[in-house]
Design an enzyme around this catalytic site. Structure first.
Site, PDB file in Angstrom:
ATOM      1  N   GLU A 198      98.289   8.042 -26.178  1.00 25.76           N
ATOM      2  CA  GLU A 198      98.109   8.295 -27.607  1.00 25.76           C
ATOM      3  C   GLU A 198      99.407   8.475 -28.393  1.00 25.76           C
ATOM      4  O   GLU A 198      99.448   8.183 -29.577  1.00 25.76           O
ATOM      5  CB  GLU A 198      97.229   9.535 -27.796  1.00 25.76           C
ATOM      6  CG  GLU A 198      95.812   9.372 -27.278  1.00 25.76           C
ATOM      7  CD  GLU A 198      95.017   8.337 -28.051  1.00 25.76           C
ATOM      8  OE1 GLU A 198      95.240   8.217 -29.265  1.00 25.76           O
ATOM      9  OE2 GLU A 198      94.200   7.635 -27.433  1.00 25.76           O
ATOM     10  N   SER A 476      38.834  43.164 -23.603  1.00 20.75           N
ATOM     11  CA  SER A 476      38.711  44.096 -22.481  1.00 20.75           C
ATOM     12  C   SER A 476      40.023  44.451 -21.807  1.00 20.75           C
ATOM     13  O   SER A 476      40.032  45.274 -20.877  1.00 20.75           O
ATOM     14  CB  SER A 476      37.745  43.526 -21.427  1.00 20.75           C
ATOM     15  OG  SER A 476      36.442  43.407 -21.967  1.00 20.75           O
TER      16      SER A 476
END
Length: 780
Positions: A198, A476
């Protein structure tokens, strides 16, 4: 007309020439003056623009503070002799972690399998209690347990943890994701490879490198294509930090000027480190992958500093075009570009040719899929965020890079999701219209850690979280707490206390009449208390509840963790209390832990990105109910599974697995519940419709099959509670409320709180021998 003389004509032409010359000189002078003034204005504008750009460069760079998202991890899988684990579960976990199957696990992040024998090379990971080294393990899985466990290399240890699965993150609004790294984290050859590809003159230029541009042109012309860029790393960084991606001369001019200004103010190390963390390297759905720290995990599942040369070269290769060179989508392109980076690296002469050659021969070695997704378990993460909100602000979670270690068990989660989806499909048969929804919560029985949570039949849907937000009547499921209130009064109630399961009515002050009834519309006469619970008789339960007092029942619920107000109406004794599945799990957790209020936890610890502990969420328990009374309820809940409304669970589960549980159903089957526990897990399931419409389901036919299918997929120990010292077991005839002989056909081994067991004795023929013996003892 008189003619002018030649002399006079010559003088006239000369004057005209002088006038023209004078006029031209004046024009040039004016032009220069204008040009000078324009130039001066341009210089002033350029100077002003430079000052403006300089202010932008310095203010943004110095104030640069990346918003690093928090990372959320599942619990780490612990491997040791005897650990509960299935081969399917282990394979699933290795797949989620991105471990590669190989012949011989020589590299971290790989494993091999031969039948039930596994060899795993674990990865290094920074846990809250320290860094775990990579280790090579061998073991086998027999009868859902780890056996013959050995550490082959990496240092011996009785317990080895795999790196935890990242199950999500908490991201800032811009969706940029990164793991911050420093220059010293760079692996070998990385800076050489990066600069060779780069920016070869990075340490020599002032932000812009004309020679590099010329060199790039020459290399590209030789290659016949673009293989090298002319922009310096500093220019690339400026473009990423400050500018758009548009290709205009003005933008390029600004880029060059800002690059030079950046170099003027900051040293090369600061610029390079910022570049390493800023560069864009891929996309994961809506999240952008920035920086080499995260890219290393994203592509290889490894820390940046542990990368090999061929992996280093691939990351550098991707910089040029993360989408075009995506190694998962375009592996051939990525391979060619990676080898080109290796060629450039070889040209530097700083890497031995032999190593370059070895790297070229390697594959891409990219994990099949990232080791994490954006939000793999949205319902679970929703609960985690709610727990985090007690102590952390959203902006901190989105920007501080925190590491959040949760209690989620990916294998239990997978089993729960699968059970919910498959069971709902079975319940609905082939109907196209899918009306049923479901939720499930699974916790660790000992610790209250939430190990799995499903918020709906589509576990990937990040919408309404039924496990947390769907507050529905629990039916229940409330009965164990009514009987717990009663059994806490051993002088009045035991498990064999006779209870009337007969019709009755209540007339309120306003004249309204309430007449409860059983689900089967039948009355069952006088029954022992344990049977009333195991068979879920409504009439008997309401009678007991009214006897001990509605307020007393509410107090019991509140002591066990119910925080919301509960209306003191008789109908609450039949479950007219709205709770979410998470609330129910918390409530039943207390029953499973013998009366300890154990708040549910989803988080074990929160640390900084560097591993410093911020908050540790330890086990916090409080004994709030008499453990002896809870033990009696646990007995009755085991009876539910063996003889009562929960017995159909054993069509799916092994009869050897000890379980305790309770069904729950509301009017017209609008809510189907089941809550129960084994020796390891507490699980709560709910099935119903979002529009609160009726269904044909009961707790036993809707939620219980989901529950049983969850439990059947998870290796675990049966429920075998410790008997409190205040509890004694006796052989009794529960219908006669008398002690009896073990050999009698109607004998039942029932626990009693000390002093509450019956004193009468009855033999197998029904004679009260104890009373007779006492009479004789009284005589003599």
């Amino acid at each position: 007309m008189a003619k002018s003389s030649p002399k006079r004509r010559s003088s006239g032409r000369s004057k005209k020439k002088q006038n023209k010359s004078s006029a031209g000189s004046g024009f040039r002078a004016r032009l220069w003056r204008v040009a000078w003034r324009l130039g001066l204005v341009g210089i002033v504008i350029l100077a002003g623009w430079t000052v403006y750009l300089d202010a932008i460069v310095t203010s943004k760079f110095e104030g640069r503070r990346w918003e690093v998202p928090s990372r959320v991890y599942a619990r780490p899988l612990e491997l040791y002799d005897g650990a509960a684990l299935t081969s399917t579960g282990l394979s699933h976990e290795l797949s989620m972690l991105g471990y590669a199957p190989v012949r011989s696990a020589n590299e971290p992040g790989t494993f091999s399998r031969a039948g039930r024998r596994f060899e795993i090379h674990t990865r290094a990971f920074l846990f809250p209690d320290g860094r775990e080294k990579p280790r090579r393990l061998r073991f086998e899985i027999a009868q859902d347990r780890v056996a013959d466990f050995r550490v082959v290399s990496g240092g011996n240890a009785p317990v080895v943890r795999l790196d935890p699965v990242q199950i999500g993150g908490i991201y800032p609004a811009h969706k940029e994701d990164r793991i911050l790294i420093q220059l010293e984290d760079m692996p070998d050859y990385f800076p050489t490879a990066l600069l060779a590809t780069e920016d070869r003159d990075f340490f020599d230029h002032w932000g812009v490198a004309p020679l590099s541009i010329a060199r790039a042109l020459w290399v590209n012309m030789q290659a016949g294509r673009v293989v090298q860029g002319g922009s310096t790393l500093t220019q690339q960084l400026v473009k990423n930090l400050y500018l758009s991606r548009e290709q205009t001369l003005i933008r390029k001019g600004n880029e060059a000027l800002m690059a030079m200004l950046l170099e003027l103010h900051y040293d090369k190390s600061a610029i390079l480190e910022t570049y390493l963390n800023e560069v864009y390297l891929g996309q994961a759905g809506p999240r952008a992958i920035h920086g080499f720290g995260l890219a290393s995990q994203f592509y290889f599942g490894e820390p940046f500093q542990d990368l090999d040369l061929h992996e280093v070269a691939l990351l550098v290769a991707i910089i040029k075009g993360p989408s075009y060179y995506d190694p998962r989508r375009h592996p051939q392109r990525a391979l060619e570009r990676r080898n080109l980076v290796l060629d450039l690296l070889e040209d530097t002469g700083k890497v031995p040719a032999s190593e370059i050659q070895k790297a070229r021969q390697r594959g891409l070695d990219v994990v099949g899929k990232p080791s994490y997704t954006d939000a793999r378990y949205p319902a679970y993460l929703d609960l985690v965020r709610r727990h985090l909100a007690r102590e952390y602000k959203d902006e901190d979670l989105q920007s501080e890079g925190l590491r959040i270690f949760t209690t989620l068990n990916p294998e239990v989660q997978r089993a729960t999701e699968s059970a919910v989806e498959q069971t709902l499909n079975q319940l609905e048969g082939g109907r196209k219209e899918k009306q049923l929804e479901a939720a499930a919560v699974v916790t660790s029985r000992d610790s209250g850690e939430v190990v799995a949570l499903v918020g709906g039949r589509d576990p990937q849907f990040a919408g309404f979280n039924r496990a947390v937000d769907a507050e529905r009547p629990i039916g229940s499921l409330i009965k164990p707490f009514i009987y717990l209130t009663a059994l806490s009064q051993p002088e009045r109630y035991t498990l064999i206390t006779p209870v009337k399961d007969q019709p009755f009515s209540l007339v309120f002050d306003d004249g309204r009449r309430w007449e409860p009834e059983n689900y089967d519309k039948q009355a069952h006469g006088v029954v022992p208390l344990h049977q009333a619970l195991s068979k879920s008789y409504n009439l008997a339960t309401v009678r007991v509840g009214l006897d001990v007092g509605i307020d007393a029942v509410i107090e019991t619920l509140q002591r066990l963790g119910v925080g919301q107000p509960i209306s003191s109406y008789p109908s609450m004794l039949l479950g007219a209390v709205n709770l979410s599945p998470v609330d129910v799990a918390s409530l039943y957790q207390s029953l499973a832990t013998s009366g300890f209020n154990t708040p549910l936890r989803t988080i074990r610890e929160v640390t900084t990105s560097s591993g410093e502990s911020l908050t540790r969420y330890g086990l916090d328990v409080d004994q709030v109910v008499d453990p002896a009374a809870v033990h009696l309820i646990q007995y009755a809940m085991q009876e539910v599974m063996q003889e009562g409304t929960g017995r159909s669970a054993y069509r799916t589960l092994s009869s050897d697995l000890g379980l305790a549980g309770k069904t729950g159903t509301t009017n017209d089957g609008r809510d189907s519940w089941f809550a129960g526990f084994s020796g390891d897990l507490v699980t709560v399931t709910w099935v119903g419709r979002d529009d609160n419409g009726p269904t044909a389901l009961t707790g036993a036919t809707g939620a219980l099959p989901v529950w049983a299918n969850v439990m059947a997929q998870i290796p675990q120990y049966g429920f075998s509670p410790i008997v409190p010292s205040e509890v004694q077991y006796q052989w009794v005839n529960s219908e006669k409320q008398a002690l009896t002989d073990e050999s009698c056909s109607d004998a039942r081994f029932i626990p009693f709180i000390a002093g509450s067991a019956p004193t009468d004795t009855i033999n197998c023929s029904g004679d009260f021998t104890r009373r007779l013996r006492s009479w004789f003892e009284g005589i003599f």
